[in-house]
Design a protein around this motif. Structure first.
Motif, PDB file in Angstrom:
ATOM      1  N   UNK A   1      14.809  63.413  37.651  1.00  0.00           N
ATOM      2  CA  UNK A   1      13.446  63.054  38.030  1.00  0.00           C
ATOM      3  C   UNK A   1      12.426  63.769  37.140  1.00  0.00           C
ATOM      4  N   UNK A   2      12.727  65.029  36.801  1.00  0.00           N
ATOM      5  CA  UNK A   2      11.846  65.774  35.907  1.00  0.00           C
ATOM      6  C   UNK A   2      11.825  65.150  34.516  1.00  0.00           C
ATOM      7  N   UNK A   3      13.002  64.756  34.035  1.00  0.00           N
ATOM      8  CA  UNK A   3      13.082  64.121  32.724  1.00  0.00           C
ATOM      9  C   UNK A   3      12.348  62.780  32.725  1.00  0.00           C
ATOM     10  N   UNK A   4      12.469  62.034  33.831  1.00  0.00           N
ATOM     11  CA  UNK A   4      11.759  60.751  33.934  1.00  0.00           C
ATOM     12  C   UNK A   4      10.248  60.957  33.889  1.00  0.00           C
ATOM     13  N   UNK A   5       9.763  62.020  34.528  1.00  0.00           N
ATOM     14  CA  UNK A   5       8.325  62.295  34.474  1.00  0.00           C
ATOM     15  C   UNK A   5       7.907  62.659  33.052  1.00  0.00           C
ATOM     16  N   UNK A   6       8.720  63.443  32.376  1.00  0.00           N
ATOM     17  CA  UNK A   6       8.408  63.804  31.002  1.00  0.00           C
ATOM     18  C   UNK A   6       8.311  62.559  30.132  1.00  0.00           C
ATOM     19  N   UNK A   7       9.236  61.621  30.324  1.00  0.00           N
ATOM     20  CA  UNK A   7       9.188  60.360  29.576  1.00  0.00           C
ATOM     21  C   UNK A   7       7.961  59.537  29.970  1.00  0.00           C
ATOM     22  N   UNK A   8       7.590  59.594  31.246  1.00  0.00           N
ATOM     23  CA  UNK A   8       6.416  58.836  31.707  1.00  0.00           C
ATOM     24  C   UNK A   8       5.137  59.346  31.068  1.00  0.00           C
ATOM     25  N   UNK A   9       5.117  60.614  30.664  1.00  0.00           N
ATOM     26  CA  UNK A   9       3.938  61.182  30.017  1.00  0.00           C
ATOM     27  C   UNK A   9       3.798  60.727  28.563  1.00  0.00           C
ATOM     28  N   UNK A  10       4.874  60.153  28.015  1.00  0.00           N
ATOM     29  CA  UNK A  10       4.786  59.561  26.675  1.00  0.00           C
ATOM     30  C   UNK A  10       4.184  58.168  26.812  1.00  0.00           C
ATOM     31  N   UNK A  11       3.344  57.792  25.876  1.00  0.00           N
ATOM     32  CA  UNK A  11       2.647  56.511  25.973  1.00  0.00           C
ATOM     33  C   UNK A  11       3.647  55.366  25.884  1.00  0.00           C
ATOM     34  N   UNK A  12       3.510  54.425  26.796  1.00  0.00           N
ATOM     35  CA  UNK A  12       4.548  53.419  27.035  1.00  0.00           C
ATOM     36  C   UNK A  12       4.775  52.465  25.869  1.00  0.00           C
ATOM     37  N   UNK A  13       3.795  52.315  24.989  1.00  0.00           N
ATOM     38  CA  UNK A  13       3.959  51.394  23.863  1.00  0.00           C
ATOM     39  C   UNK A  13       4.289  52.129  22.568  1.00  0.00           C
ATOM     40  N   UNK A  14       4.791  53.362  22.685  1.00  0.00           N
ATOM     41  CA  UNK A  14       5.163  54.147  21.505  1.00  0.00           C
ATOM     42  C   UNK A  14       6.634  54.553  21.634  1.00  0.00           C
ATOM     43  N   UNK A  15       7.508  53.599  21.310  1.00  0.00           N
ATOM     44  CA  UNK A  15       8.942  53.766  21.549  1.00  0.00           C
ATOM     45  C   UNK A  15       9.559  54.867  20.695  1.00  0.00           C
ATOM     46  N   UNK A  16       9.071  55.069  19.485  1.00  0.00           N
ATOM     47  CA  UNK A  16       9.632  56.122  18.641  1.00  0.00           C
ATOM     48  C   UNK A  16       9.459  57.494  19.284  1.00  0.00           C
ATOM     49  N   UNK A  17       8.325  57.697  19.940  1.00  0.00           N
ATOM     50  CA  UNK A  17       8.077  58.980  20.594  1.00  0.00           C
ATOM     51  C   UNK A  17       9.076  59.197  21.740  1.00  0.00           C
ATOM     52  N   UNK A  18       9.357  58.137  22.489  1.00  0.00           N
ATOM     53  CA  UNK A  18      10.309  58.255  23.600  1.00  0.00           C
ATOM     54  C   UNK A  18      11.711  58.524  23.063  1.00  0.00           C
ATOM     55  N   UNK A  19      12.072  57.836  21.986  1.00  0.00           N
ATOM     56  CA  UNK A  19      13.398  58.040  21.392  1.00  0.00           C
ATOM     57  C   UNK A  19      13.572  59.483  20.928  1.00  0.00           C
ATOM     58  N   UNK A  20      12.567  60.021  20.265  1.00  0.00           N
ATOM     59  CA  UNK A  20      12.648  61.396  19.795  1.00  0.00           C
ATOM     60  C   UNK A  20      12.688  62.383  20.952  1.00  0.00           C
ATOM     61  N   UNK A  21      11.939  62.086  22.004  1.00  0.00           N
ATOM     62  CA  UNK A  21      11.967  62.942  23.187  1.00  0.00           C
ATOM     63  C   UNK A  21      13.380  63.021  23.758  1.00  0.00           C
ATOM     64  N   UNK A  22      14.034  61.886  23.879  1.00  0.00           N
ATOM     65  CA  UNK A  22      15.386  61.870  24.428  1.00  0.00           C
ATOM     66  C   UNK A  22      16.368  62.618  23.528  1.00  0.00           C
ATOM     67  N   UNK A  23      16.232  62.437  22.213  1.00  0.00           N
ATOM     68  CA  UNK A  23      17.128  63.121  21.278  1.00  0.00           C
ATOM     69  C   UNK A  23      16.935  64.635  21.350  1.00  0.00           C
ATOM     70  N   UNK A  24      15.683  65.067  21.392  1.00  0.00           N
ATOM     71  CA  UNK A  24      15.409  66.501  21.451  1.00  0.00           C
ATOM     72  C   UNK A  24      15.848  67.096  22.779  1.00  0.00           C
ATOM     73  N   UNK A  25      15.676  66.331  23.869  1.00  0.00           N
ATOM     74  CA  UNK A  25      16.104  66.814  25.187  1.00  0.00           C
ATOM     75  C   UNK A  25      17.617  66.988  25.231  1.00  0.00           C
ATOM     76  N   UNK A  26      18.337  66.040  24.670  1.00  0.00           N
ATOM     77  CA  UNK A  26      19.797  66.132  24.646  1.00  0.00           C
ATOM     78  C   UNK A  26      20.252  67.328  23.812  1.00  0.00           C
TER      79      UNK A  26
END
Length: 369
Positions: free
Chosen positions: A219-244
């Motif tokens: 749930x915390x990770x989902x909130x972190x992703x929600x704080x990334x702007x929804x139409x900027x997929x590269x930012x979300x991808x990098x967030x997931x890679x860095x989190x992993x």
């Protein structure tokens, strides 16, 4: 006394015009419409500690779309598979979606802070941290204030490619890395490109945040992703890679206040190692306590070698130690910040403005020394 509806609407309007414009067509449209709508803007009156900002409203809405990805509104949210651009239905759908879930939206807004972990900002910070480490003799400890999930603390493990004018590329960081970042690098007249090393030696790391994000909590990770702007997929991808990547080597995370707990957080790191304090788009939220934060840095510097690397609005950070540089203030839209490097010598702050920076790490303009 809480923030007024008029103040909230002014903030939404500023977010649309200065931050989202040119970067996120979806958020620019939604925020500009919300700024004229009492019911939607009023949802932000539930925000804690004056955190009633456009980013928080957009994050709460994004989280609710994540939870209901088959709603018609989702077709405007690329983060959940949508591919429609803004049209005449976008705002009406957004408005009805949020008002139907007003209680859930208020619950998020009243209990959450905007948790920004823009991984691409590491590319902006890396040259400054490298310079601090060089001046410190090679090895440093790193304390990130306002760290959220602490992803920027992994900056020594990322690889970087800086694309310069004329086609030249500078590479930095380890050759094989889980996270690779690209950044355009311009040179202002009279500037010389920074030297970026292949390796940074960071012997200890810690993050300080009022509400650190636990990446092991879905749930915390989902909130972190929600704080990334929804139409900027590269930012979300990098967030997931860095989190992993971070889950394999987690830094120490400290819950506390940026001002009141700064010294105690620094004390958790080895006292015999020079300290680099890192802030990135954090001091804006400190508002009238920014001067207190800088004063606390000065106290720390009296006891150990200390460098402060900041990537902040000039008026929020560097102006306190490098006044009179009106050329570094915001100009027009695009919300530029400034990369600063400060060290203290005999109790006096020695400050340098290294570069102008774009808000999400995509570009910087290096300044002359």
């Amino acid at each position: 006394m809480g923030i007024t509806l008029d103040e909230i609407k002014t903030r939404l309007r500023a977010f649309a015009e200065k931050e989202a414009a040119g970067a996120s067509p979806l958020y620019e449209h939604l925020a500009s419409q919300a700024a004229e709508d009492d019911d939607i803007a009023g949802l932000l009156s539930e925000a804690r500690d004056g955190d009633a900002r456009g980013t928080l409203l957009m994050a709460a809405a994004h989280r609710l779309v994540q939870a209901d990805p088959i709603h018609p509104l989702s077709r405007y949210y690329p983060s959940v598979g949508g591919f429609d651009g803004v049209d005449s239905d976008t705002w009406p759908l957004f408005r009805s979606f949020l008002l139907e879930r007003a209680d859930k939206a208020r619950a998020l807004i009243s209990s959450r802070f905007t948790q920004t972990n823009e991984v691409r900002r590491a590319a902006l910070l890396y040259p400054a941290v490298a310079q601090a480490a060089k001046e410190a003799g090679g090895k440093v400890a790193l304390l990130e204030v306002g760290c959220s999930a602490g992803l920027l603390l992994g900056l020594d493990t990322f690889s970087y490619r800086y694309q310069c004018d004329g086609g030249e590329q500078l590479s930095a960081g380890p050759a094989k890395a889980a996270v690779g970042l690209h950044c355009a690098l311009d040179l202002a007249p009279g500037a010389v490109a920074p030297k970026v090393p292949k390796k940074l030696t960071i012997t200890a790391k810690a993050g300080l945040d009022r509400s650190p994000v636990d990446l092991s909590d879905e749930d915390e990770l989902a909130w972190l992703e929600a704080c990334v702007w929804a139409d900027q997929l590269d930012r979300i991808r990098l967030l997931r890679s860095a989190a992993a990547a971070q889950c394999k080597s987690r830094p120490s995370m400290i819950t506390g206040d940026a001002v009141d707990d700064l010294v105690s957080a620094a004390d958790t790191l080895p006292a015999d190692v020079p300290l680099v304090v890192l802030t990135s788009h954090v001091l804006t939220y400190l508002e009238d306590r920014r001067g207190d934060f800088v004063a606390e840095l000065g106290k720390l510097a009296a006891d150990r070698p200390l460098w402060w690397v900041s990537e902040e609005a000039y008026s929020a950070a560097l102006e306190y130690v490098l006044p009179g540089r009106d050329d570094l203030a915001f100009t027009g839209s695009g919300a530029q910040a400034v990369l600063g490097l400060v060290r203290w010598e005999n109790g006096v702050a020695q400050a340098r403005a290294l570069a102008r920076t774009a808000p999400h790490g995509q570009r910087m303009t290096w300044l002359p020394a």
